[in-house]
Design an enzyme around this catalytic site. Structure first.
Site, PDB file in Angstrom:
ATOM      1  CE  LYS A 159      77.154   2.929  45.465  1.00  0.00           C
ATOM      2  NZ  LYS A 159      78.602   3.039  46.068  1.00  0.00           N
ATOM      3  CD  GLU A 178      71.286 -12.890  47.062  1.00  0.00           C
ATOM      4  OE1 GLU A 178      71.909 -13.449  48.079  1.00  0.00           O
ATOM      5  OE2 GLU A 178      70.739 -13.264  46.212  1.00  0.00           O
ATOM      6  CB  CYS A 226      76.668 -12.297  53.206  1.00  0.00           C
ATOM      7  SG  CYS A 226      77.885 -13.173  52.175  1.00  0.00           S
ATOM      8  CD  GLU A 286      76.645  -9.553  58.879  1.00  0.00           C
ATOM      9  OE1 GLU A 286      76.332  -8.800  58.546  1.00  0.00           O
ATOM     10  OE2 GLU A 286      77.014 -10.219  57.515  1.00  0.00           O
TER      11      GLU A 286
HETATM   12  P1  TAP Z   1      76.493  -1.547  53.008  1.00  0.00           P
HETATM   13  O1  TAP Z   1      76.680  -1.331  53.541  1.00  0.00           O
HETATM   14  O2  TAP Z   1      74.624  -2.259  52.982  1.00  0.00           O
HETATM   15  O3  TAP Z   1      77.013  -1.247  51.206  1.00  0.00           O
HETATM   16  C1  TAP Z   1      76.428  -2.104  50.576  1.00  0.00           C
HETATM   17  C2  TAP Z   1      76.687  -1.363  49.210  1.00  0.00           C
HETATM   18  O4  TAP Z   1      74.986  -0.253  48.858  1.00  0.00           O
HETATM   19  C3  TAP Z   1      77.549  -0.572  48.938  1.00  0.00           C
HETATM   20  O5  TAP Z   1      77.692   0.079  48.001  1.00  0.00           O
HETATM   21  C4  TAP Z   1      76.603   0.954  49.866  1.00  0.00           C
HETATM   22  O6  TAP Z   1      78.233   2.519  49.187  1.00  0.00           O
HETATM   23  C5  TAP Z   1      75.259   0.708  49.082  1.00  0.00           C
HETATM   24  N1  TAP Z   1      75.044   1.763  49.779  1.00  0.00           N
HETATM   25  C6  TAP Z   1      75.120   2.453  51.125  1.00  0.00           C
HETATM   26  N2  TAP Z   1      74.214   2.825  52.117  1.00  0.00           N
HETATM   27  C7  TAP Z   1      73.573   2.592  50.777  1.00  0.00           C
HETATM   28  C8  TAP Z   1      71.982   2.991  50.205  1.00  0.00           C
HETATM   29  N3  TAP Z   1      70.593   3.929  51.346  1.00  0.00           N
HETATM   30  N4  TAP Z   1      70.534   2.919  49.217  1.00  0.00           N
HETATM   31  C9  TAP Z   1      71.654   1.990  47.898  1.00  0.00           C
HETATM   32  N5  TAP Z   1      72.760   1.890  48.740  1.00  0.00           N
HETATM   33  C10 TAP Z   1      73.602   2.104  49.525  1.00  0.00           C
HETATM   34  O7  TAP Z   1      77.233  -3.033  53.090  1.00  0.00           O
HETATM   35  P2  TAP Z   1      78.984  -3.313  53.171  1.00  0.00           P
HETATM   36  O8  TAP Z   1      79.916  -2.584  54.408  1.00  0.00           O
HETATM   37  O9  TAP Z   1      79.452  -3.572  51.962  1.00  0.00           O
HETATM   38  O10 TAP Z   1      79.462  -4.729  53.019  1.00  0.00           O
HETATM   39  C11 TAP Z   1      78.590  -6.090  54.042  1.00  0.00           C
HETATM   40  C12 TAP Z   1      77.869  -6.545  53.980  1.00  0.00           C
HETATM   41  O11 TAP Z   1      76.962  -7.147  52.893  1.00  0.00           O
HETATM   42  C13 TAP Z   1      77.424  -7.716  55.345  1.00  0.00           C
HETATM   43  O12 TAP Z   1      76.372  -7.210  55.959  1.00  0.00           O
HETATM   44  C14 TAP Z   1      77.386  -8.975  54.430  1.00  0.00           C
HETATM   45  O13 TAP Z   1      77.060 -10.028  54.877  1.00  0.00           O
HETATM   46  C15 TAP Z   1      76.510  -8.268  53.177  1.00  0.00           C
HETATM   47  N6  TAP Z   1      77.420  -9.490  51.862  1.00  0.00           N
HETATM   48  C16 TAP Z   1      75.810 -10.363  51.573  1.00  0.00           C
HETATM   49  C17 TAP Z   1      76.655 -10.922  51.190  1.00  0.00           C
HETATM   50  C18 TAP Z   1      75.287 -12.114  50.434  1.00  0.00           C
HETATM   51  S1  TAP Z   1      75.277 -12.352  48.390  1.00  0.00           S
HETATM   52  N7  TAP Z   1      74.067 -11.920  51.071  1.00  0.00           N
HETATM   53  C19 TAP Z   1      77.544 -11.074  49.851  1.00  0.00           C
HETATM   54  C20 TAP Z   1      78.627  -9.893  50.558  1.00  0.00           C
HETATM   55  C21 TAP Z   1      78.405  -9.313  51.122  1.00  0.00           C
HETATM   56  P3  TAP Z   1      78.946   2.293  49.666  1.00  0.00           P
HETATM   57  O14 TAP Z   1      80.135   1.730  49.673  1.00  0.00           O
HETATM   58  O15 TAP Z   1      79.562   4.049  49.564  1.00  0.00           O
HETATM   59  O16 TAP Z   1      79.104   3.011  51.680  1.00  0.00           O
END
Ligand code: TAP
Length: 788
Positions: free
Chosen positions: A190, A264, A298, A395
């Protein structure tokens, strides 16, 4: 403008990339998409919009997958998996190679679509994201080719459920799908709700590559769709990239489901500048560290730690450089900073900055032209901040640099490690001795020396602490999608007569010996002052052990934490201590065999003691041989993969083979520099406890191994919930395994549980295979570019 004026002002002219092809692709799909399940797109339903954040315009309508769609995708993946795996590595490699080629052929379209959907500058999507995507598929085509030779005794995990964020949409997809397919898994992925489009275009490339139906399934939707995937009972492996908050939810949700899990998560990575650094180089590094992808990275170098003596000079240079950054239309090839992915995110950034200012931080934003309309945020510097401020701890996930100062390298390391995260770090110094002294002391999965944000498929990426676990990329990343072959044949542990039940009996016999707890190298009476009886197979009282409680666990963890010097002692020394333990155990072999026989009522105690001695020799031999690697990454320099100890490991040893199981877990843990708090078998603890007499005579420093007995379930929970325990290994019931996984969410400690299955501890692979080495260590990748 005429040439002379342009020459005099040296202003950038507009250099827009055309969006025509991407728009035509959207139009071909009538701006509406279903899910990609079993090799075809479904009829669009339950639509939501995805927008261009730079303009606010709607790009397309995308479907929301509910339970039915996720079921259909998982079913398709399940059906496709056996054939996909049995195709064999070399044939799968051809498909991965074809996908890499198709990504390259469509690279401009993919880059433009990514920029439209996400808002990142086309320069980045074109020159960084998409080339890395292709590189990932090529690299993993290689792993598929070599799988049987390089990962013997392993097989695919099964169906992988993968959930990714919006900041590197296609790159995160590649990091997930390429290793999964190479290892023989099928996937349901997804993409994030803000950025689903490139994943849908990738689905078309899968069709063009002739990928068998059901091998890759893409479903779109919100967090609820992600939760459907991660919680699905027929998904064997969950790979998640996103926030630590959602990572925790997924850990809790999947506890006890027997799933392999990689997380991650977020970061607050330090960018450390020493006074002898090339300051201009460091400023350019900062541009890449915190203004790359609008800081929505991230591993962004979001915490600037600068040595006090050069702080003013560096901050002046940073301010000047910030004044030259160009914020604007992401499709313009000459802009530095594009759009923030969504107004929700932009408002969150603004709120966090305002909170920082309210806390006392000073703010600098350059006087530069900002686009009208769209979702933009200016490059921002928060300075005069303190390490404890929220903006220095949490963050911001935007183009905001938080700066503070330090005086000595020790202080730099201390401030850098003063974070619940541990994803990446960047160290700037012209003194190689200093840089390479500091790098291993940083609690981070990736350290860049005089550089930042270098990535490659050959070097694993992933964090320490609450930045998650598992690695993506490289050999270590492949293991995340494989399991040992023997795992499928394991039988559930046999329920042994519970010691607790015996405890209801009246004590009629008295025993002369009470084993104590072993904490900090000393035998210790339990804090509560009580003992618990140990009964033989026929109910006879055969010994007493201490009734340890929470306080004893806390003392043991403290002793283990204080024994950190063990990690720094040479591997040769650790090997010697293990040899010495083996030698001293062999001197008392008969006595240990007798204790085992008394506990089990059997007669094969001497076999177990012999196997235990062999195991100690095995791990003594390994102590100085689990080398890291120098990765073949495309830089002029080296990327050093170092195996570092986890830290303090809690170990709940198995009931089967109570001495051998105990030694098979404790020995590899300490061989690689960890300290241990061990809970022996619940019903046969005596032989493991007697090991403390052997430890005492074998030069094992106090605190390296601590042993606590008592109510094992309660002690396991306390140990798992303890914030200073870095990993928890549990070998017991399926309920206990579930409890450990659920209780580990506090500091997101690494867990290794048996899910209620018994392994053969006498078997060389099951009792001492490579998974023990991997569980006892974590990989840190240190990138050191060189050249004048
Ligand atoms: P999240 O809100 O955690 O969302 C990540 C993904 O998970 C999205 O596809 C989201 O769907 C989905 N999701 C949300 N709630 C969920 C649940 N209860 N169960 C399963 N999936 C769920 O993160 P974001 O805001 O998209 O990304 C930013 C974060 O990602 C930052 O904290 C960043 O540091 C981290 N990040 C880490 C890395 C590595 S490699 N460590 C790389 C990139 C980003 P929706 O899009 O519909 O909300």
């Amino acid at each position: 403008m005429d040439i002379m004026t342009a020459f005099k002002t040296m202003d950038y002219g507009p250099a827009p990339e055309s969006a025509a092809e991407a728009q035509a692709w959207l139009e071909r799909h009538d701006y509406t998409f279903g899910h990609f399940i079993n090799g075809a797109f479904t009829t669009p339903n339950d639509l939501f919009e995805t927008r261009n954040p730079a303009t606010g315009e709607v790009l397309a309508q995308v479907s929301t997958a509910g339970e039915d769609e996720v079921n259909a995708a998982v079913t398709a993946a399940r059906q496709a998996q056996p054939d996909w795996e049995s195709l064999g590595g070399p044939k799968r490699a051809r498909f991965l190679y074809a996908l890499a080629r198709l990504v390259q052929k469509n690279s401009r379209l993919l880059a433009v679509l990514e920029t439209l959907d996400n808002g990142k500058p086309i320069r980045e999507s074109r020159d960084i994201d998409i080339p890395l995507v292709a590189r990932h598929f090529y690299h993993h085509a290689g792993w598929a080719q070599l799988l049987e030779a390089e990962f013997p005794h392993h097989q695919a995990v099964g169906v992988a459920g993968q959930v990714i964020p919006w900041n590197f949409p296609l790159l995160m997809l590649a990091w997930k799908i390429a290793p999964a397919l190479a290892a023989g898994n099928t996937v349901v992925l997804k993409p994030a709700e803000y950025t689903p489009l490139t994943a849908l275009l990738f689905a078309e490339l899968c069709v063009q590559a002739g990928l068998p139906k059901g091998v890759v399934n893409i479903v779109t939707g919100m967090g609820a769709t992600g939760a459907e995937i991660s919680g699905h009972p027929d998904v064997n492996k969950v790979a998640f990239t996103g926030s630590t908050e959602v990572g925790r939810i997924i850990r809790r949700q999947t506890a006890g489901q027997g799933k392999k899990l990689t997380l991650e998560l977020g970061g607050k990575s330090p960018f450390i500048v020493f006074d002898d650094a090339d300051l201009d180089g460091a400023v350019e590094g900062l541009v890449d560290a915190i203004w790359f992808n609008q800081g929505q990275v991230c591993c962004a170098g979001s915490r600037l730690l600068v040595q006090e003596s050069v702080a003013d000079k560096l901050l002046a240079k940073i301010r000047a450089r910030m004044g030259k950054l160009r914020v604007g239309a992401p499709l313009d090839k000459s802009i530095d900073i594009g759009a923030i992915v969504d107004p929700v995110q932009r408002n969150q950034i603004a709120d966090r900055v305002a909170a920082g200012v309210a806390e006392g931080a000073e703010i600098f934003q350059p006087d530069i032209a900002m686009p009208e309309g769209g979702c933009f945020y200016p490059p921002t510097l928060l300075y005069n901040t303190e390490p404890a401020m929220t903006v220095a701890q949490e963050e911001i996930f935007g183009p905001v640099l938080v700066s503070m100062t330090f005086r000595t390298p020790e202080e730099a390391v201390q401030i850098a490690n003063n974070s619940r995260y541990g994803l990446a770090a960047s160290v700037w110094s012209e003194n190689v001795n200093l840089a390479l002294d500091v790098a291993p002391r940083l609690k981070a999965g990736i350290v860049w020396v005089n550089g930042t944000n270098m990535f490659d498929a050959a070097a694993g990426f992933g964090g320490y602490r609450e930045s998650g676990y598992g690695r993506e990329g490289g050999r270590e990343g492949m293991f995340e999608y494989l399991k040992p072959r023997y795992a499928s044949a394991l039988k559930p542990v046999k329920l042994v007569l519970n010691n607790e039940a015996h405890m209801q009996q009246k004590l009629t016999t008295s025993v002369d010996q009470t084993r104590k707890l072993y904490i900090g190298g000393k035998q210790a009476r339990p804090d509560g002052g009580y003992d618990r009886p140990v009964f033989g197979p026929k109910g006879a009282l055969i010994g007493q052990v201490g009734e340890g409680n929470r306080k004893d666990i806390r003392n043991a963890v403290e002793a283990a934490a204080n024994a950190g010097a063990w990690a720094k002692t040479t591997a040769h020394n650790r090997a010697q201590v293990l040899y010495y333990i083996a030698e001293n155990l062999s001197l008392r072999a008969d006595e240990f065999a007798q204790t085992l026989n008394t506990m089990s009522g059997g007669s094969d105690g001497d076999d177990e003691v012999r196997a235990g001695i062999d195991r100690l020799f095995h791990w003594a031999a390994w102590a100085d041989k689990y080398d890291g690697a120098v990765h073949s990454v495309p830089i002029r320099g080296v990327a050093l993969a170092m195996h570092e100890p986890m830290g303090v490991i809690g170990i709940a040893a198995p009931d089967e083979a109570p001495l051998l199981g105990f030694l098979s877990l404790v020995a590899p843990a300490i061989a690689f520099g960890n300290r241990v708090v061990a809970l022996p078998s619940a019903h046969q603890p005596l032989a493991a406890l007697d090991m403390y007499q052997v430890f005492e005579t074998s030069d094992l420093p106090g605190g390296v191994v601590n042993i606590v007995t008592g109510n094992r379930d309660a002690l396991t929970r306390t140990l798992t919930e303890h914030g200073n325990v870095d990993a928890m290994w549990y070998f017991g019931s399926s309920e206990g395994s579930a409890m450990v996984e659920a209780a580990s969410t506090g500091n997101l400690k690494r867990t290794w549980v048996n899910d209620g299955f018994a392994r053969d501890w006498f078997d060389a692979t099951q009792g001492a295979g490579c998974e023990f080495r991997r569980a006892a260590t974590q990989v840190k990748n240190i990138w050191v570019p060189y050249g004048e």
